[in-house]
Design a protein around this motif. Structure first.
Motif, PDB file in Angstrom:
ATOM      1  N   LEU A 269      -7.179  -0.815   5.786  1.00 49.12           N
ATOM      2  CA  LEU A 269      -5.151  -0.760   5.317  1.00 49.12           C
ATOM      3  C   LEU A 269      -5.549   0.068   4.201  1.00 49.12           C
ATOM      4  O   LEU A 269      -4.668   1.192   3.771  1.00 49.12           O
ATOM      5  CB  LEU A 269      -4.642  -1.427   5.190  1.00 49.12           C
ATOM      6  CG  LEU A 269      -4.138  -1.269   7.082  1.00 49.12           C
ATOM      7  CD1 LEU A 269      -3.381  -2.886   7.356  1.00 49.12           C
ATOM      8  CD2 LEU A 269      -3.364  -0.900   8.133  1.00 49.12           C
ATOM      9  N   ASP A 270      -5.934  -0.302   3.111  1.00 50.60           N
ATOM     10  CA  ASP A 270      -5.716  -0.281   1.677  1.00 50.60           C
ATOM     11  C   ASP A 270      -6.563   1.594   1.706  1.00 50.60           C
ATOM     12  O   ASP A 270      -6.062   2.592   0.839  1.00 50.60           O
ATOM     13  CB  ASP A 270      -6.742  -1.050   0.770  1.00 50.60           C
ATOM     14  CG  ASP A 270      -6.163  -1.723  -0.136  1.00 50.60           C
ATOM     15  OD1 ASP A 270      -4.515  -2.499   0.063  1.00 50.60           O
ATOM     16  OD2 ASP A 270      -6.590  -2.847  -0.585  1.00 50.60           O
ATOM     17  N   GLU A 271      -7.852   1.677   2.508  1.00 52.23           N
ATOM     18  CA  GLU A 271      -8.067   3.500   2.737  1.00 52.23           C
ATOM     19  C   GLU A 271      -7.625   3.870   3.236  1.00 52.23           C
ATOM     20  O   GLU A 271      -6.984   4.987   2.962  1.00 52.23           O
ATOM     21  CB  GLU A 271      -9.595   3.047   2.989  1.00 52.23           C
ATOM     22  CG  GLU A 271     -10.058   4.232   3.193  1.00 52.23           C
ATOM     23  CD  GLU A 271     -11.540   4.366   4.492  1.00 52.23           C
ATOM     24  OE1 GLU A 271     -11.428   4.812   5.549  1.00 52.23           O
ATOM     25  OE2 GLU A 271     -11.752   2.980   4.725  1.00 52.23           O
ATOM     26  N   SER A 276       1.616   1.906   2.059  1.00 53.19           N
ATOM     27  CA  SER A 276       1.886   0.243   2.230  1.00 53.19           C
ATOM     28  C   SER A 276       1.507  -0.946   1.468  1.00 53.19           C
ATOM     29  O   SER A 276       1.930  -1.644   1.090  1.00 53.19           O
ATOM     30  CB  SER A 276       1.582   0.367   3.676  1.00 53.19           C
ATOM     31  OG  SER A 276       0.235   0.130   4.441  1.00 53.19           O
ATOM     32  N   ARG A 277       0.852  -0.145   0.327  1.00 46.43           N
ATOM     33  CA  ARG A 277       0.188  -0.666  -0.558  1.00 46.43           C
ATOM     34  C   ARG A 277       1.752  -1.780  -1.149  1.00 46.43           C
ATOM     35  O   ARG A 277       2.141  -0.409  -1.675  1.00 46.43           O
ATOM     36  CB  ARG A 277      -0.550  -0.893  -1.863  1.00 46.43           C
ATOM     37  CG  ARG A 277      -2.192  -0.362  -0.550  1.00 46.43           C
ATOM     38  CD  ARG A 277      -3.102   0.569  -1.608  1.00 46.43           C
ATOM     39  NE  ARG A 277      -3.378  -0.351  -2.454  1.00 46.43           N
ATOM     40  CZ  ARG A 277      -3.955   0.628  -3.982  1.00 46.43           C
ATOM     41  NH1 ARG A 277      -4.618   1.889  -3.630  1.00 46.43           N
ATOM     42  NH2 ARG A 277      -4.976   0.026  -4.513  1.00 46.43           N
ATOM     43  N   PRO A 278       1.736  -3.569  -1.267  1.00 46.64           N
ATOM     44  CA  PRO A 278       2.597  -3.123  -1.981  1.00 46.64           C
ATOM     45  C   PRO A 278       2.075  -3.295  -3.475  1.00 46.64           C
ATOM     46  O   PRO A 278       1.457  -3.260  -3.727  1.00 46.64           O
ATOM     47  CB  PRO A 278       2.312  -5.037  -1.792  1.00 46.64           C
ATOM     48  CG  PRO A 278       0.662  -5.321  -1.210  1.00 46.64           C
ATOM     49  CD  PRO A 278       0.316  -4.442  -1.012  1.00 46.64           C
ATOM     50  N   PRO A 285       0.111  -0.157  -7.397  1.00 46.39           N
ATOM     51  CA  PRO A 285       0.223  -0.334  -6.330  1.00 46.39           C
ATOM     52  C   PRO A 285      -1.290  -1.409  -5.904  1.00 46.39           C
ATOM     53  O   PRO A 285      -2.514  -1.199  -7.322  1.00 46.39           O
ATOM     54  CB  PRO A 285      -0.246   0.947  -5.904  1.00 46.39           C
ATOM     55  CG  PRO A 285       0.816   1.543  -6.069  1.00 46.39           C
ATOM     56  CD  PRO A 285       0.298   1.163  -7.248  1.00 46.39           C
ATOM     57  N   ALA A 286      -0.817  -2.765  -5.293  1.00 46.71           N
ATOM     58  CA  ALA A 286      -1.904  -3.480  -4.814  1.00 46.71           C
ATOM     59  C   ALA A 286      -2.470  -3.653  -4.109  1.00 46.71           C
ATOM     60  O   ALA A 286      -2.233  -2.828  -2.978  1.00 46.71           O
ATOM     61  CB  ALA A 286      -1.466  -5.021  -5.606  1.00 46.71           C
TER      62      ALA A 286
END
Length: 359
Positions: A269-271, A276-278, A285-286
């Motif tokens: 999901l990061d990729e 949507s990264r918190p 972004p984390a």
């Protein structure tokens, strides 16, 4: 061949229906009660096909089962209809006893009566394939141990105990009455159209919404992950090539700790969906991993499952096509591309189609 598939609107069942209609010349009669886990939207691609028919029927309803057998005259039964969520079985075991044990008994009796009335050639060709789970074996102690087809049963939850009971019934109906049965036990399935209460879709959808990603205990429970379309291919090979009376274990050769699975989803999901990264405490972004939350483990939680799938490979030539990495990427991409399907499940609107089918 005409195959009666019970539970064909569920996760594995719908994958099997789509496989049979899309990759063979066989016909399917999909028999499903349409409980919360049955979703006709998962079958939209085959709903209008000439080789597909749907019957909204409870497997505990003997009169309706007799009608379906008489009307559709199937050549085989593939029995997937079951209550299947461990947490739900802990909270309310009665439904699991009713569907998984009483329902399987009722289906066996309807199938036996139908089978006994067939002519000699059709009677000889008929098959009853019962689809079960590796959870009937309990859990493994040693890190190198594997479940085989002869592993003793030691179920831990009301769900797995009810599935173990249904397995025993199927084998008893072969031994006592001669009904030509086969049994398969599979490892954890994942892939498209998976109901969002299960680990992988739950993590994907929670992450997209910035919600906590709950992980039982420390997430060190080990499961063997099987891509659902690989499982559908295996099931079809068993019903068409398997030997009556045999059991086949179906696994993905992909042992992962739950925490490893959650980390892998977060990295994808990061990729694939970085928006949507918190935000971290510094305002940057984390990783989605920041959403991981460890929660109290559930009662009787099995630590490790792992399947030895050598028999089905050796005797039927089946091996999984997907690695965990390739299958998980396909799964995450599917959910990102099918958020409407997910929303319809989450808000309950998919059940309107269920109610429409009942009319």
């Amino acid at each position: 061949m005409k195959i009666l598939i019970t539970g064909g609107a569920g996760f594995i069942g719908s994958a099997l229906v789509r496989h049979v209609i899309g990759h063979t010349g066989d016909s399917v009669v999909n028999l499903d009660k349409l409980t919360y886990a049955g979703n006709l939207e998962s079958l939209a691609s085959v709903a209008g096909h000439a080789r597909y028919a749907f019957e909204q029927v409870d497997i505990c309803d003997r009169a309706e089962l007799d009608r379906v057998f008489a009307q559709h005259q199937p050549d085989a039964v593939m029995h997937l209809a079951a209550e299947s969520h461990v947490d739900r079985s802990i909270d309310g075991p009665a439904a699991f006893i009713e569907t998984n044990i009483v329902g399987t008994y009722t289906l066996l009796e309807a199938a036996r009566q139908y089978w006994q009335g067939l002519d000699a050639a059709r009677k000889n060709a008929f098959r009853f394939h019962h689809i079960s789970t590796d959870e009937v074996y309990g859990d493994l102690e040693g890190p190198e141990d594997l479940f085989t087809e002869t592993t003793s049963y030691a179920p831990s939850s009301p769900y797995s105990a009810s599935k173990a009971g249904s397995d025993h019934l199927v084998r008893a109906w072969r031994r006592t009455y001669g009904l030509p049965t086969l049994v398969t036990n599979c490892s954890n399935n994942y892939g498209p159209y998976h109901f969002p209460e299960k680990l992988i879709p739950l993590v994907i959808l929670n992450a997209l919404e910035g919600k906590p990603l709950p992980v039982y205990g420390q997430g060190n429970q080990v499961r063997d992950w099987l891509y659902v379309e690989d499982h559908a291919r295996a099931l079809y090979q068993v019903i068409t090539q398997g030997q009556v009376g045999e059991t086949y274990n179906i696994g993905g050769h992909n042992e992962k700790q739950n925490i490893q699975v959650v980390h892998a989803i977060c990295e994808l999901l990061d990729e694939l969906h970085p928006q949507s990264r918190p935000l971290s405490t510094g305002g940057h972004p984390a990783s989605h991993k920041a959403l991981i939350t460890f929660v109290t483990d559930r009662p009787g939680h099995d630590l490790r499952y792992a399947i030895d799938a050598a028999k089905i490979q050796r005797e039927l030539g089946w091996t999984p096509q997907e690695t965990f990495e390739s299958g998980l990427r396909k799964t995450v991409q599917w959910y990102l591309s099918n958020l409407d399907w997910c929303r319809h499940v989450q808000d309950g609107s998919y059940q309107r189609e269920r109610l429409g089918a009942a009319k």
